[in-house]
Design a protein around this motif. Sequence first.
Motif, PDB file in Angstrom:
ATOM      1  N   LEU A 138       1.279   5.260 -15.728  1.00 47.65           N
ATOM      2  CA  LEU A 138       0.571   4.598 -14.576  1.00 47.65           C
ATOM      3  C   LEU A 138      -0.858   4.752 -14.756  1.00 47.65           C
ATOM      4  O   LEU A 138      -1.321   6.141 -14.845  1.00 47.65           O
ATOM      5  CB  LEU A 138       1.325   5.018 -13.234  1.00 47.65           C
ATOM      6  CG  LEU A 138       0.577   4.685 -12.110  1.00 47.65           C
ATOM      7  CD1 LEU A 138       0.558   2.971 -11.914  1.00 47.65           C
ATOM      8  CD2 LEU A 138       1.074   5.142 -10.977  1.00 47.65           C
ATOM      9  N   VAL A 139      -1.691   3.616 -14.822  1.00 49.96           N
ATOM     10  CA  VAL A 139      -2.946   4.007 -14.704  1.00 49.96           C
ATOM     11  C   VAL A 139      -3.786   2.459 -13.897  1.00 49.96           C
ATOM     12  O   VAL A 139      -3.336   1.524 -14.685  1.00 49.96           O
ATOM     13  CB  VAL A 139      -3.773   4.056 -16.040  1.00 49.96           C
ATOM     14  CG1 VAL A 139      -5.507   3.974 -15.943  1.00 49.96           C
ATOM     15  CG2 VAL A 139      -3.298   5.351 -16.829  1.00 49.96           C
ATOM     16  N   THR A 140      -3.987   2.529 -12.834  1.00 48.22           N
ATOM     17  CA  THR A 140      -4.317   1.502 -11.920  1.00 48.22           C
ATOM     18  C   THR A 140      -5.346   1.737 -11.097  1.00 48.22           C
ATOM     19  O   THR A 140      -5.365   2.970 -10.682  1.00 48.22           O
ATOM     20  CB  THR A 140      -2.957   0.898 -11.296  1.00 48.22           C
ATOM     21  OG1 THR A 140      -3.344  -0.281 -11.070  1.00 48.22           O
ATOM     22  CG2 THR A 140      -2.532   1.971 -10.422  1.00 48.22           C
ATOM     23  N   ARG A 141      -6.128   0.851 -10.506  1.00 45.68           N
ATOM     24  CA  ARG A 141      -6.964   0.855  -9.537  1.00 45.68           C
ATOM     25  C   ARG A 141      -6.088   0.158  -8.199  1.00 45.68           C
ATOM     26  O   ARG A 141      -5.294  -0.711  -8.277  1.00 45.68           O
ATOM     27  CB  ARG A 141      -7.931  -0.081  -9.670  1.00 45.68           C
ATOM     28  CG  ARG A 141      -9.037  -0.289  -8.722  1.00 45.68           C
ATOM     29  CD  ARG A 141     -10.078  -1.332  -8.966  1.00 45.68           C
ATOM     30  NE  ARG A 141     -10.776  -1.943  -7.755  1.00 45.68           N
ATOM     31  CZ  ARG A 141     -12.049  -2.360  -7.728  1.00 45.68           C
ATOM     32  NH1 ARG A 141     -12.671  -2.523  -8.801  1.00 45.68           N
ATOM     33  NH2 ARG A 141     -12.602  -3.009  -6.457  1.00 45.68           N
ATOM     34  N   VAL A 142      -6.276   0.882  -7.156  1.00 54.80           N
ATOM     35  CA  VAL A 142      -5.466   0.680  -5.837  1.00 54.80           C
ATOM     36  C   VAL A 142      -6.814   0.257  -4.832  1.00 54.80           C
ATOM     37  O   VAL A 142      -7.546   1.014  -4.307  1.00 54.80           O
ATOM     38  CB  VAL A 142      -4.576   1.853  -5.298  1.00 54.80           C
ATOM     39  CG1 VAL A 142      -4.046   1.244  -3.996  1.00 54.80           C
ATOM     40  CG2 VAL A 142      -3.746   2.270  -6.330  1.00 54.80           C
ATOM     41  N   ASP A 143      -6.710  -0.722  -4.533  1.00 48.13           N
ATOM     42  CA  ASP A 143      -7.451  -1.295  -3.515  1.00 48.13           C
ATOM     43  C   ASP A 143      -7.183  -1.346  -2.041  1.00 48.13           C
ATOM     44  O   ASP A 143      -8.123  -1.327  -1.171  1.00 48.13           O
ATOM     45  CB  ASP A 143      -7.958  -2.877  -3.997  1.00 48.13           C
ATOM     46  CG  ASP A 143      -8.686  -2.996  -5.283  1.00 48.13           C
ATOM     47  OD1 ASP A 143      -9.542  -2.337  -5.544  1.00 48.13           O
ATOM     48  OD2 ASP A 143      -8.334  -3.852  -6.166  1.00 48.13           O
ATOM     49  N   THR A 144      -6.162  -1.464  -1.682  1.00 48.56           N
ATOM     50  CA  THR A 144      -5.818  -1.400  -0.329  1.00 48.56           C
ATOM     51  C   THR A 144      -4.465  -0.543  -0.081  1.00 48.56           C
ATOM     52  O   THR A 144      -3.563  -0.409  -1.091  1.00 48.56           O
ATOM     53  CB  THR A 144      -5.140  -2.909   0.066  1.00 48.56           C
ATOM     54  OG1 THR A 144      -4.112  -3.310  -0.528  1.00 48.56           O
ATOM     55  CG2 THR A 144      -6.285  -3.862  -0.129  1.00 48.56           C
ATOM     56  N   PRO A 145      -4.001  -0.105   1.074  1.00 38.88           N
ATOM     57  CA  PRO A 145      -2.709   0.382   1.341  1.00 38.88           C
ATOM     58  C   PRO A 145      -1.563  -0.251   1.121  1.00 38.88           C
ATOM     59  O   PRO A 145      -0.566   0.297   0.543  1.00 38.88           O
ATOM     60  CB  PRO A 145      -2.912   0.679   2.968  1.00 38.88           C
ATOM     61  CG  PRO A 145      -4.414   0.797   3.168  1.00 38.88           C
ATOM     62  CD  PRO A 145      -5.030  -0.026   2.437  1.00 38.88           C
ATOM     63  N   ALA A 146      -1.654  -1.574   1.273  1.00 40.87           N
ATOM     64  CA  ALA A 146      -0.417  -2.584   0.916  1.00 40.87           C
ATOM     65  C   ALA A 146      -0.122  -2.476  -0.623  1.00 40.87           C
ATOM     66  O   ALA A 146       0.837  -2.302  -1.144  1.00 40.87           O
ATOM     67  CB  ALA A 146      -0.905  -3.877   1.334  1.00 40.87           C
ATOM     68  N   HIS A 147      -1.242  -2.473  -1.463  1.00 40.23           N
ATOM     69  CA  HIS A 147      -1.371  -2.371  -2.866  1.00 40.23           C
ATOM     70  C   HIS A 147      -0.420  -0.830  -3.226  1.00 40.23           C
ATOM     71  O   HIS A 147       0.214  -0.952  -4.263  1.00 40.23           O
ATOM     72  CB  HIS A 147      -2.599  -2.439  -3.422  1.00 40.23           C
ATOM     73  CG  HIS A 147      -2.656  -2.326  -5.202  1.00 40.23           C
ATOM     74  ND1 HIS A 147      -3.698  -2.320  -5.886  1.00 40.23           N
ATOM     75  CD2 HIS A 147      -1.665  -2.558  -5.832  1.00 40.23           C
ATOM     76  CE1 HIS A 147      -3.313  -2.214  -7.111  1.00 40.23           C
ATOM     77  NE2 HIS A 147      -2.189  -2.206  -7.043  1.00 40.23           N
ATOM     78  N   LEU A 148      -1.150   0.417  -2.423  1.00 36.54           N
ATOM     79  CA  LEU A 148      -0.142   1.428  -2.872  1.00 36.54           C
ATOM     80  C   LEU A 148       1.029   1.380  -2.698  1.00 36.54           C
ATOM     81  O   LEU A 148       1.920   1.827  -3.262  1.00 36.54           O
ATOM     82  CB  LEU A 148      -1.069   2.526  -2.116  1.00 36.54           C
ATOM     83  CG  LEU A 148      -0.585   3.956  -2.088  1.00 36.54           C
ATOM     84  CD1 LEU A 148      -0.735   4.473  -3.573  1.00 36.54           C
ATOM     85  CD2 LEU A 148      -1.461   4.659  -1.144  1.00 36.54           C
ATOM     86  N   ARG A 149       1.434   0.888  -1.357  1.00 36.78           N
ATOM     87  CA  ARG A 149       3.041   0.700  -1.099  1.00 36.78           C
ATOM     88  C   ARG A 149       3.799  -0.195  -2.112  1.00 36.78           C
ATOM     89  O   ARG A 149       4.869   0.235  -2.409  1.00 36.78           O
ATOM     90  CB  ARG A 149       3.018   0.337   0.458  1.00 36.78           C
ATOM     91  CG  ARG A 149       2.737   1.203   1.380  1.00 36.78           C
ATOM     92  CD  ARG A 149       3.012   0.585   2.793  1.00 36.78           C
ATOM     93  NE  ARG A 149       2.520  -0.294   3.207  1.00 36.78           N
ATOM     94  CZ  ARG A 149       1.360  -0.582   3.842  1.00 36.78           C
ATOM     95  NH1 ARG A 149       0.427   0.434   4.170  1.00 36.78           N
ATOM     96  NH2 ARG A 149       0.821  -1.710   4.174  1.00 36.78           N
ATOM     97  N   ALA A 150       3.211  -1.054  -2.577  1.00 39.39           N
ATOM     98  CA  ALA A 150       3.708  -2.070  -3.501  1.00 39.39           C
ATOM     99  C   ALA A 150       4.109  -1.198  -5.027  1.00 39.39           C
ATOM    100  O   ALA A 150       5.038  -1.551  -5.615  1.00 39.39           O
ATOM    101  CB  ALA A 150       2.763  -3.111  -3.857  1.00 39.39           C
ATOM    102  N   LEU A 151       3.327  -0.299  -5.219  1.00 45.63           N
ATOM    103  CA  LEU A 151       3.763   0.660  -6.264  1.00 45.63           C
ATOM    104  C   LEU A 151       4.947   1.606  -6.218  1.00 45.63           C
ATOM    105  O   LEU A 151       5.440   2.036  -7.183  1.00 45.63           O
ATOM    106  CB  LEU A 151       2.659   1.620  -6.616  1.00 45.63           C
ATOM    107  CG  LEU A 151       1.182   0.680  -7.083  1.00 45.63           C
ATOM    108  CD1 LEU A 151       0.169   1.664  -7.241  1.00 45.63           C
ATOM    109  CD2 LEU A 151       1.476  -0.094  -8.491  1.00 45.63           C
ATOM    110  N   HIS A 152       5.490   1.794  -4.898  1.00 51.35           N
ATOM    111  CA  HIS A 152       6.340   2.788  -4.609  1.00 51.35           C
ATOM    112  C   HIS A 152       7.865   2.571  -5.310  1.00 51.35           C
ATOM    113  O   HIS A 152       8.617   3.208  -5.839  1.00 51.35           O
ATOM    114  CB  HIS A 152       6.786   2.806  -3.148  1.00 51.35           C
ATOM    115  CG  HIS A 152       5.702   3.365  -2.324  1.00 51.35           C
ATOM    116  ND1 HIS A 152       5.839   3.801  -1.140  1.00 51.35           N
ATOM    117  CD2 HIS A 152       4.612   3.880  -2.814  1.00 51.35           C
ATOM    118  CE1 HIS A 152       4.766   4.562  -0.768  1.00 51.35           C
ATOM    119  NE2 HIS A 152       3.928   4.624  -1.687  1.00 51.35           N
ATOM    120  N   ALA A 153       8.087   1.121  -5.339  1.00 50.00           N
ATOM    121  CA  ALA A 153       9.374   0.866  -5.977  1.00 50.00           C
ATOM    122  C   ALA A 153       9.756   1.124  -7.591  1.00 50.00           C
ATOM    123  O   ALA A 153      10.714   1.705  -7.937  1.00 50.00           O
ATOM    124  CB  ALA A 153       9.496  -0.841  -6.087  1.00 50.00           C
TER     125      ALA A 153
END
Length: 282
Positions: A138-153
Amino acid sequence: MRICLITPRPDHPLLAGMTALLGSRHRIESIDPTMDGQLAAYEGESAVPLADVYLLKARTPQALALARSLEGRGATVVNSAAATELCQDRTAMAALAHRAGLPFAKTTTIATLRQLDSSPGLVHPLVVKSRRSRRDDLVTRVDTPAHLRALHATWGDEPVVVQPFTENSGWDRKLWVIGGHVFAALRRSELADAGERGPTLPLALGDLPDGWIELARAVGSVFALDVYGVDIIDAGGAALIVDINAFPGVRGQSGAPRALAALALRKARSGVAKGACREACR
């Protein structure tokens, strides 16, 4: 000289180029660390005799175990198992770089990505990476809390490191060092979408900012590496190291196979001298 490659891919362009240069005068062998029984073959009284030098172009647990076993018998391994393993742990990598005064991205370790949600003081955008560097990590830029939560799965239980996002051109300067010889290229950041990355572009050493070549060589001294890559971004006119890799591919760099051949012979001669000293001291 007897030179052994620890890799499942001895046909890799860098290794194949080196073999083409040395193969007519020296014995080039390879060990595939993914094959069963390799570790046992190099241990015990009936172990395969040591080569003059081993080039560790693999980072799997099996490859590292084999390299450590060979080192325990007195073999010369490039890069060492310890140095290779250190570059797989982004927490340890950052800690050593900071202790040495290298301009490395500020790095915070989180037990799992899911726990990042509750970390105080998060400032977006931020960069999230797997703590353990490996293929398809995993190497990614996270712009918002929603984007972070989308990575949980997919990544919720992944141990991660977090770095502040630093505004830059979107291009990494890839500096590769082989036995002190520096090569360079431009590549789109790993944070870019896969479809936007495009090819690696040539970059003349003369086009690098002042001090960057010396910085790349300093990384090798700090991390005890002979063959390695350093990813650097231009952070407002200052160099910022964002990653260090042990024994990268160094593809498409004229002179890289020759530099590796020279390094292999130099280390092999050193290994022979070390072995002769051990025999004389018995």
